[in-house]
Enzyme design. Structure first.
Site, mmCIF file in Angstrom:
data_model
loop_
_atom_site.group_PDB
_atom_site.id
_atom_site.type_symbol
_atom_site.label_atom_id
_atom_site.label_comp_id
_atom_site.label_asym_id
_atom_site.label_seq_id
_atom_site.Cartn_x
_atom_site.Cartn_y
_atom_site.Cartn_z
ATOM 1 N N ARG A 113 0.828 -10.943 7.019
ATOM 2 C CA ARG A 113 0.623 -9.697 6.345
ATOM 3 C C ARG A 113 2.049 -9.058 6.433
ATOM 4 N NH1 ARG A 113 -4.054 -10.243 8.910
ATOM 5 N NH2 ARG A 113 -3.252 -8.050 10.166
ATOM 6 N N LYS A 121 0.771 -1.238 0.071
ATOM 7 C CA LYS A 121 0.108 0.250 0.070
ATOM 8 C C LYS A 121 0.955 1.205 0.051
ATOM 9 C CE LYS A 121 -0.447 -0.377 5.066
ATOM 10 N NZ LYS A 121 -1.355 -1.143 6.114
ATOM 11 N N CYS A 143 13.043 25.170 2.764
ATOM 12 C CA CYS A 143 12.269 25.733 1.435
ATOM 13 C C CYS A 143 11.426 24.629 0.755
ATOM 14 C CB CYS A 143 13.000 26.617 0.484
ATOM 15 S SG CYS A 143 14.170 27.601 1.227
ATOM 16 N N MET A 144 10.428 25.201 0.073
ATOM 17 C CA MET A 144 9.617 24.323 -0.697
ATOM 18 C C MET A 144 10.531 23.371 -1.594
ATOM 19 S SD MET A 144 6.398 24.859 -3.524
ATOM 20 C CE MET A 144 5.475 25.867 -2.256
ATOM 21 N N ASP A 145 11.381 23.998 -2.312
ATOM 22 C CA ASP A 145 12.286 22.895 -3.282
ATOM 23 C C ASP A 145 13.773 23.134 -2.848
ATOM 24 O OD1 ASP A 145 9.731 23.449 -5.006
ATOM 25 O OD2 ASP A 145 10.607 25.195 -5.100
ATOM 26 N N HIS A 183 -6.379 -7.698 13.257
ATOM 27 C CA HIS A 183 -5.093 -6.539 13.053
ATOM 28 C C HIS A 183 -4.634 -6.384 14.599
ATOM 29 C CE1 HIS A 183 -2.031 -4.466 10.991
ATOM 30 N NE2 HIS A 183 -2.424 -3.408 11.680
ATOM 31 N N ARG A 204 -10.335 -0.314 15.280
ATOM 32 C CA ARG A 204 -10.442 0.507 14.119
ATOM 33 C C ARG A 204 -11.623 -0.165 13.097
ATOM 34 N NH1 ARG A 204 -4.669 0.965 10.966
ATOM 35 N NH2 ARG A 204 -5.376 -1.136 10.267
ATOM 36 N N TYR A 213 14.692 32.014 4.207
ATOM 37 C CA TYR A 213 13.582 32.552 4.641
ATOM 38 C C TYR A 213 13.286 32.957 6.160
ATOM 39 C CZ TYR A 213 11.166 31.419 0.056
ATOM 40 O OH TYR A 213 10.709 31.218 -1.114
HETATM 41 C C1 LIG Z 1 -0.529 -2.184 6.842
HETATM 42 C C2 LIG Z 1 -0.968 -3.291 7.413
HETATM 43 C C3 LIG Z 1 -0.496 -4.305 7.478
HETATM 44 C C4 LIG Z 1 1.265 -4.222 7.466
HETATM 45 O O1 LIG Z 1 1.747 -3.770 8.726
HETATM 46 P P1 LIG Z 1 3.315 -3.626 8.937
HETATM 47 O O2 LIG Z 1 3.394 -3.435 10.343
HETATM 48 O O3 LIG Z 1 3.911 -2.756 7.931
HETATM 49 O O4 LIG Z 1 3.836 -5.266 8.843
HETATM 50 C C5 LIG Z 1 -0.834 -5.508 7.865
HETATM 51 N N1 LIG Z 1 -2.359 -5.473 7.874
HETATM 52 C C6 LIG Z 1 -3.229 -4.673 7.983
HETATM 53 C C7 LIG Z 1 -4.569 -4.496 8.199
HETATM 54 C C8 LIG Z 1 -2.308 -3.270 7.364
HETATM 55 O O5 LIG Z 1 -3.245 -2.310 7.342
#
Ligand SMILES: *Cc1c(COP(=O)(O)O)cnc(C)c1O
Length: 354
Positions: free
Chosen positions: A198, A35, A287-289, A151, A122, A241
């Site tokens: 995951r 992601k 700065c921005m850039d 999670h 969540r 700045y």
């Molecule tokens: C982002 C995410 C992960 C990965 O988590 P890490 O801590 O980066 O390994 C696993 N499960 C869910 C639901 C997530 O949103």
């Protein structure tokens, strides 16, 4: 690349990280979590590398991200976030697996993972009656229950909270074959619990928790720039700045083409960068850039500057800025080109802006 500022991603290190974690956990299923453009590293490139190294699935936060990956990959792709029922058909057509967090009315050929909330508070169903009713409903429909997951809120940092979440999950008496629980931290701290995980942050070689890890991770992300100008200014002159930095003696000031629009935020003022193995301070407001660095007579135009590297790590920068490694790599914007290295050679280069 017409501006000399770039992120370098060492794909061999991602290969290494996936391999050591796969070997350590012995899991058959590993979702490579890509992601947010692969945590800033590049989703396609990381996915390709992770799959070649032993990952079996891909996971992202939103359907948009999944559809982008689908153009390149045939493996299972899971959306971890919420997707509106309006897009179930689109997901089905593209064989994208969705996360279900509450009741829905859809009866097509769609793979889903049921999200259970065991203490993160969540997303997901948290009541056992609702969960069992939902599983029954899915099993009676054309929708295929491909997985069930929860999670973790604290894996690696709190055993008490981990086991509280695990016990809530176990009390539901669900089919363990379908269940995946562990993120990076869980896989490294409690691998024995499951056979699927995951894998996000650790795949990128960044540590998911403080403390000793059971495997060696290698940071894949570096950030470099090249000096565009060095000027000698007199004692008492100000820089940038707001004229916030005033020289206490005659000084050399170097300018770099990176700024807060690249995600190199203003809070970096006063931090160090590395040039030719020596550390120099960022002076004046970011700065921005552009940013300005207090250097010396040994530094000249076109010298390469390391802003994030093996010496100044993502973790060091996160500590300096009072944040976490995840936020650092996700913050570097797509104005910064990504350069890919494998076997010590540059193999690919992405400029997202043209
Ligand atoms: C982002 C995410 C992960 C990965 O988590 P890490 O801590 O980066 O390994 C696993 N499960 C869910 C639901 C997530 O949103």
């Amino acid at each position: 690349m017409f501006r000399d500022t770039w992120v370098e991603v060492d794909l061999d290190r991602i290969t290494h990280n996936v391999k050591v974690i796969k070997e350590y956990t012995g899991y058959d299923k590993i979702f490579a979590v890509v992601k947010a453009n692969g945590y800033g590293h590049g989703d396609i490139e990381v996915a390709e590398t992770a799959l070649a190294a032993g990952a079996t699935h891909l996971a992202v936060a939103f359907l948009d991200e999944a559809l982008r990956l689908r153009k390149h990959f045939t493996c299972p792709i899971l959306v971890l976030g919420y997707t509106s029922e309006d897009y179930f058909e689109l997901a089905s057509e593209n064989n994208i697996s969705l996360t279900i967090i509450d009741d829905f009315e859809y009866d097509g050929k769609l793979n889903v993972h049921l999200k259970i909330d065991t203490g993160m508070n969540r997303l997901g169903l948290d009541n056992s009656t609702d969960i069992l009713r939902m599983i029954e409903k899915i099993n009676k429909s054309k929708v295929n229950l491909e997985g069930i997951y929860t999670h973790l809120a604290t894996a690696g940092s709190s055993d008490v909270h981990y086991y509280k979440q695990l016990n809530r999950l176990k009390s539901l008496g669900l089919d363990l074959e379908l269940i995946h629980v562990n993120n990076s931290a869980g896989m490294l701290a409690y691998k024995e619990m499951f056979s699927a995980g995951r894998l996000g942050i650790a795949m990128y070689g960044l540590t998911p928790y403080d403390g000793v890890l059971p495997v060696e991770l290698k940071q894949a992300f570096s950030l470099y720039s090249k000096i565009t100008s060095v000027k000698k200014i007199q004692k008492g002159e100000s820089v940038g700045y707001g004229a916030t930095y005033v020289t206490s003696k005659d000084s050399y000031i170097a300018t770099l083409p990176i700024g807060y629009a690249d995600g190199f935020l203003r809070v970096n003022k006063g931090r160090m960068v590395e040039i030719k193995s020596k550390l120099y301070e960022i002076v004046g407001n970011v700065c921005m850039d552009q940013i300005m660095i207090l250097v010396d007579e040994t530094i000249s135009k076109d010298d390469i500057v390391s802003l994030i590297s093996d010496e100044i790590t993502v973790g060091d920068m996160a500590n300096d800025l009072g944040t976490i490694n995840y936020e650092i790599v996700c913050s570097i914007t797509d104005r910064v080109p990504r350069v890919y290295k494998s076997n010590g050679k540059i193999t690919k280069f992405n400029n997202y802006r043209f």
